[in-house]
Design an enzyme around this catalytic site. Structure first.
Site, PDB file in Angstrom:
ATOM      1  N   LEU A  17     100.913  71.815  62.471  1.00 33.29           N
ATOM      2  CA  LEU A  17     101.436  70.460  62.642  1.00 33.29           C
ATOM      3  C   LEU A  17     102.505  70.113  61.607  1.00 33.29           C
ATOM      4  O   LEU A  17     103.138  69.066  61.709  1.00 33.29           O
ATOM      5  CB  LEU A  17     100.299  69.434  62.552  1.00 33.29           C
ATOM      6  CG  LEU A  17      99.361  69.392  63.744  1.00 33.29           C
ATOM      7  CD1 LEU A  17      98.261  68.365  63.510  1.00 33.29           C
ATOM      8  CD2 LEU A  17     100.108  69.070  65.021  1.00 33.29           C
ATOM      9  N   GLY A  74     105.634  69.296  59.857  1.00 31.38           N
ATOM     10  CA  GLY A  74     106.954  68.922  60.334  1.00 31.38           C
ATOM     11  C   GLY A  74     106.986  68.331  61.732  1.00 31.38           C
ATOM     12  O   GLY A  74     108.023  67.919  62.219  1.00 31.38           O
ATOM     13  N   HIS A  75     105.842  68.270  62.390  1.00 32.69           N
ATOM     14  CA  HIS A  75     105.805  67.720  63.743  1.00 32.69           C
ATOM     15  C   HIS A  75     105.646  66.205  63.639  1.00 32.69           C
ATOM     16  O   HIS A  75     104.597  65.729  63.231  1.00 32.69           O
ATOM     17  CB  HIS A  75     104.647  68.338  64.539  1.00 32.69           C
ATOM     18  CG  HIS A  75     104.673  67.993  65.982  1.00 32.69           C
ATOM     19  ND1 HIS A  75     105.465  68.664  66.874  1.00 32.69           N
ATOM     20  CD2 HIS A  75     104.050  67.033  66.677  1.00 32.69           C
ATOM     21  CE1 HIS A  75     105.305  68.142  68.070  1.00 32.69           C
ATOM     22  NE2 HIS A  75     104.449  67.144  67.978  1.00 32.69           N
ATOM     23  N   PHE A  76     106.661  65.457  64.008  1.00 31.09           N
ATOM     24  CA  PHE A  76     106.689  64.009  63.833  1.00 31.09           C
ATOM     25  C   PHE A  76     106.262  63.671  62.398  1.00 31.09           C
ATOM     26  O   PHE A  76     105.200  63.103  62.175  1.00 31.09           O
ATOM     27  CB  PHE A  76     105.775  63.294  64.840  1.00 31.09           C
ATOM     28  CG  PHE A  76     106.212  63.423  66.261  1.00 31.09           C
ATOM     29  CD1 PHE A  76     107.284  62.699  66.739  1.00 31.09           C
ATOM     30  CD2 PHE A  76     105.548  64.278  67.126  1.00 31.09           C
ATOM     31  CE1 PHE A  76     107.694  62.811  68.050  1.00 31.09           C
ATOM     32  CE2 PHE A  76     105.950  64.398  68.444  1.00 31.09           C
ATOM     33  CZ  PHE A  76     107.027  63.666  68.908  1.00 31.09           C
ATOM     34  N   VAL A 102     101.484  63.181  65.408  1.00 32.91           N
ATOM     35  CA  VAL A 102     100.970  63.072  66.776  1.00 32.91           C
ATOM     36  C   VAL A 102     100.612  64.477  67.255  1.00 32.91           C
ATOM     37  O   VAL A 102     101.421  65.400  67.149  1.00 32.91           O
ATOM     38  CB  VAL A 102     102.019  62.444  67.717  1.00 32.91           C
ATOM     39  CG1 VAL A 102     101.521  62.426  69.153  1.00 32.91           C
ATOM     40  CG2 VAL A 102     102.374  61.041  67.260  1.00 32.91           C
TER      41      VAL A 102
END
Length: 126
Positions: A35, A37-39, A44
């Protein structure tokens, strides 16, 4: 026999059998490496990870190990509520059919509220 695939994503934490299917749970953690760097301002959990959760749940429920089931098609996937870091997702899945093809109907919830519905077809890996 096909070797079990290596999983960079642990999409379920626990699986248990129920009449006509199974139930799985996954606690979403912001520090999970997949996750990063994801949003970045709001972690999310991606909808495709929920579909992966259904696959891993089936593999563990039916074969006891990962790598035995392949996705054939997603008949429908409706995402109605974001899954955020700290949430625990519950996958309630009804399973119909038998080898070589299975159909699933999954209701994903967080705190009793539906976050997704996923209908898919799967087959045992060759």
């Amino acid at each position: 026999m096909t070797a079990a695939r290596q999983m960079p994503l642990s999409a379920v934490d626990a699986v248990e059998a129920k009449d006509g299917g199974c139930v799985a749970r996954k606690r979403v953690r912001a520090d999970d490496p997949y996750l990063e760097g994801h949003f970045p301002t709001l972690t999310v959990y991606p909808g495709v990870f929920l579909i992966e959760g259904v696959q891993q749940m089936l593999e563990l429920h039916l074969d006891g190990e990962l790598g035995g089931i392949e996705l054939v098609s997603v008949e429908s996937a409706r995402f109605s509520l974001p899954v955020l870091a700290g949430d625990e997702v519950r996958f309630d899945t009804a399973i119909t059919g038998d080898r070589p093809l299975l159909s699933t109907s999954t209701r994903c919830t967080v705190g009793g509220r539906r976050c997704a519905r996923i209908a898919a077809t799967w087959r045992w890996a060759a």
